[in-house]
Design an enzyme around this catalytic site. Sequence first.
Site, PDB file in Angstrom:
ATOM      1  N   GLY A 187       0.822  -1.238   0.000  1.00 19.57           N
ATOM      2  CA  GLY A 187       0.000   0.000   0.000  1.00 19.57           C
ATOM      3  C   GLY A 187       0.839   1.264   0.000  1.00 19.57           C
ATOM      4  O   GLY A 187       0.528   2.228  -0.710  1.00 19.57           O
ATOM      5  N   ASP A 226       6.487   1.133   7.866  1.00 18.80           N
ATOM      6  CA  ASP A 226       5.186   0.846   8.491  1.00 18.80           C
ATOM      7  C   ASP A 226       5.258  -0.503   9.205  1.00 18.80           C
ATOM      8  O   ASP A 226       4.274  -1.227   9.286  1.00 18.80           O
ATOM      9  CB  ASP A 226       4.117   0.845   7.372  1.00 18.80           C
ATOM     10  N   LYS A 281       3.649   2.431  16.214  1.00 18.68           N
ATOM     11  CA  LYS A 281       2.456   1.689  16.660  1.00 18.68           C
ATOM     12  C   LYS A 281       2.342   1.832  18.179  1.00 18.68           C
ATOM     13  O   LYS A 281       3.336   1.672  18.894  1.00 18.68           O
ATOM     14  CB  LYS A 281       2.560   0.213  16.282  1.00 18.68           C
TER      15      LYS A 281
HETATM   16  C1  LIG Z   1       1.462  -3.202   8.606  1.00 21.12           C
HETATM   17  S1  LIG Z   1       2.295  -4.214   7.494  1.00 21.12           S
HETATM   18  C2  LIG Z   1       2.776  -3.096   6.243  1.00 21.12           C
HETATM   19  C3  LIG Z   1       1.674  -2.695   5.319  1.00 21.12           C
HETATM   20  C4  LIG Z   1       2.147  -1.863   4.169  1.00 21.12           C
HETATM   21  N1  LIG Z   1       2.663  -0.582   4.594  1.00 21.12           N
HETATM   22  C5  LIG Z   1       1.050  -1.637   3.170  1.00 21.12           C
HETATM   23  O1  LIG Z   1       0.635  -0.484   3.020  1.00 21.12           O
HETATM   24  O2  LIG Z   1       0.636  -2.573   2.500  1.00 21.12           O
HETATM   25  C6  LIG Z   1       3.788  -4.524   8.295  1.00 21.12           C
HETATM   26  C7  LIG Z   1       4.772  -5.384   7.503  1.00 21.12           C
HETATM   27  O3  LIG Z   1       6.020  -5.341   8.159  1.00 21.12           O
HETATM   28  C8  LIG Z   1       6.673  -6.555   7.887  1.00 21.12           C
HETATM   29  N2  LIG Z   1       7.785  -6.712   8.859  1.00 21.12           N
HETATM   30  C9  LIG Z   1       7.720  -6.710  10.204  1.00 21.12           C
HETATM   31  N3  LIG Z   1       8.955  -6.881  10.721  1.00 21.12           N
HETATM   32  C10 LIG Z   1       9.818  -6.971   9.677  1.00 21.12           C
HETATM   33  C11 LIG Z   1      11.219  -7.119   9.553  1.00 21.12           C
HETATM   34  N4  LIG Z   1      12.019  -7.197  10.636  1.00 21.12           N
HETATM   35  N5  LIG Z   1      11.753  -7.164   8.308  1.00 21.12           N
HETATM   36  C12 LIG Z   1      10.990  -7.067   7.217  1.00 21.12           C
HETATM   37  N6  LIG Z   1       9.652  -6.908   7.270  1.00 21.12           N
HETATM   38  C13 LIG Z   1       9.060  -6.853   8.484  1.00 21.12           C
HETATM   39  C14 LIG Z   1       5.589  -7.595   8.002  1.00 21.12           C
HETATM   40  O4  LIG Z   1       5.936  -8.747   7.269  1.00 21.12           O
HETATM   41  C15 LIG Z   1       4.388  -6.848   7.406  1.00 21.12           C
HETATM   42  O5  LIG Z   1       4.212  -7.198   6.049  1.00 21.12           O
END
Ligand SMILES: C[S@@+](CC[C@H](N)C(=O)[O-])C[C@H]1O[C@@H](n2cnc3c(N)ncnc32)[C@H](O)[C@@H]1O
Length: 365
Positions: free
Chosen positions: A230, A282, A311
């Site tokens: 997104g 994010d 968050k």
């Molecule tokens: C809230 S979602 C992001 C949504 C995105 N901004 C969108 O608009 O579609 C959070 C993402 O962070 C990723 N994530 C969390 N910790 C991570 C890390 N250490 N390395 C890479 N990705 C990570 C998760 O896999 C998840 O897909």
Amino acid sequence: MSQTPFIFFCRPGFESDCAAEIQAFANAYDLAGYANAQPNTGYVRFQLFDAISEQRLFAELDLVDLIFVRQWFWAKAELTGLAAEDRVSPIMKFCADIGIAKSLLVEHLDNDSGRGLSRFCKKFSTPLTIALEKQGLLSKKTPGECAEGRESQLHILFLANDHCLIGYSPLGKASALKGGILRLKSPKDAPSRSSLKLDEAIQVLISNKQRKAVFRLGHTAVDLGAAPGGWTYQLVQRGMQVTAIDNGPMDKRLMATEHVIHLRENALTWMPEKPVHILVCDMVEKPSLVAKLMAKWLVAAKTEHAVFNLKLPMKKRFQEVSDCIGEMCEQLEEHEINYYWQAKHLYHDREEVTVYFRRKMPRQN
Ligand SMILES: C[S@@+](CC[C@H](N)C(=O)[O-])C[C@H]1O[C@@H](n2cnc3c(N)ncnc32)[C@H](O)[C@@H]1O
């Protein structure tokens, strides 16, 4: 004369954070006052103890400095029992005391009953505008000042269709949007609804000048925690080449644009070789960890602009945000880096706030 409250709008459920923030703001200026925050109402009343403090708070308040506040004004009157046949006349009487306003907002709160007043407010705005213009109390052209010697925006906040608060804010220091809400339509092809968060952040937190400098065809961005895409979508829409870091899958249509490189790396440790024009993040992670990571990128000069979410699943959200931003500022100052920041609980944010940091580069001669 008795004191009248300042009104601050926030997302319902965030009244105590909004109150804590206003209290901290007033304390910083040595202004004594108290907040009245009822849960889930979507607003806070803040009352000062004397007229001089009221004027000082009015002079110092600026929406850009506030995180949990969407809109604000200084209430001068509260009217109840307004008769359905003529609500305009009693309101006009108090508007006359305020003076000539440059603009008018007829507003409601963002709670359940407030949203039910949306059509009523829209409709009422027409006869009130006509009456105010006729009396010369609303004019874009006529120079006019409110009692505190500033050009003003008039606010009429309806709490019910027979109950309103009348007040004003200094022009440009509160939101020009009703309730401070920027409504955006989710694009049909956006991979997720959280796409709107970055769209709003770009419009609200980044100045026009900076937007023009950053979002150019071929400029580069990194999106940490990008899946399904997104936020990356918003960057691609603005012509950017994006490196998306996430173990999860990215939207196929977005990948087909060939504007995105998807790396299944750990976003907490990965860094590009060359600096990018903007970093966005994010990730669902501890806010202090995200703040530390953003400071690391800025200190390493891997980017000049960072937009990220903190968050906030905890109770004392204002305290947590203040601590995280304070830590970041300390880090940057330790490295003698000039910076600008702004943070906002955006309309499209839920249990989170969005923060923008800009590392100011030294001017080149
Ligand atoms: C809230 S979602 C992001 C949504 C995105 N901004 C969108 O608009 O579609 C959070 C993402 O962070 C990723 N994530 C969390 N910790 C991570 C890390 N250490 N390395 C890479 N990705 C990570 C998760 O896999 C998840 O897909």
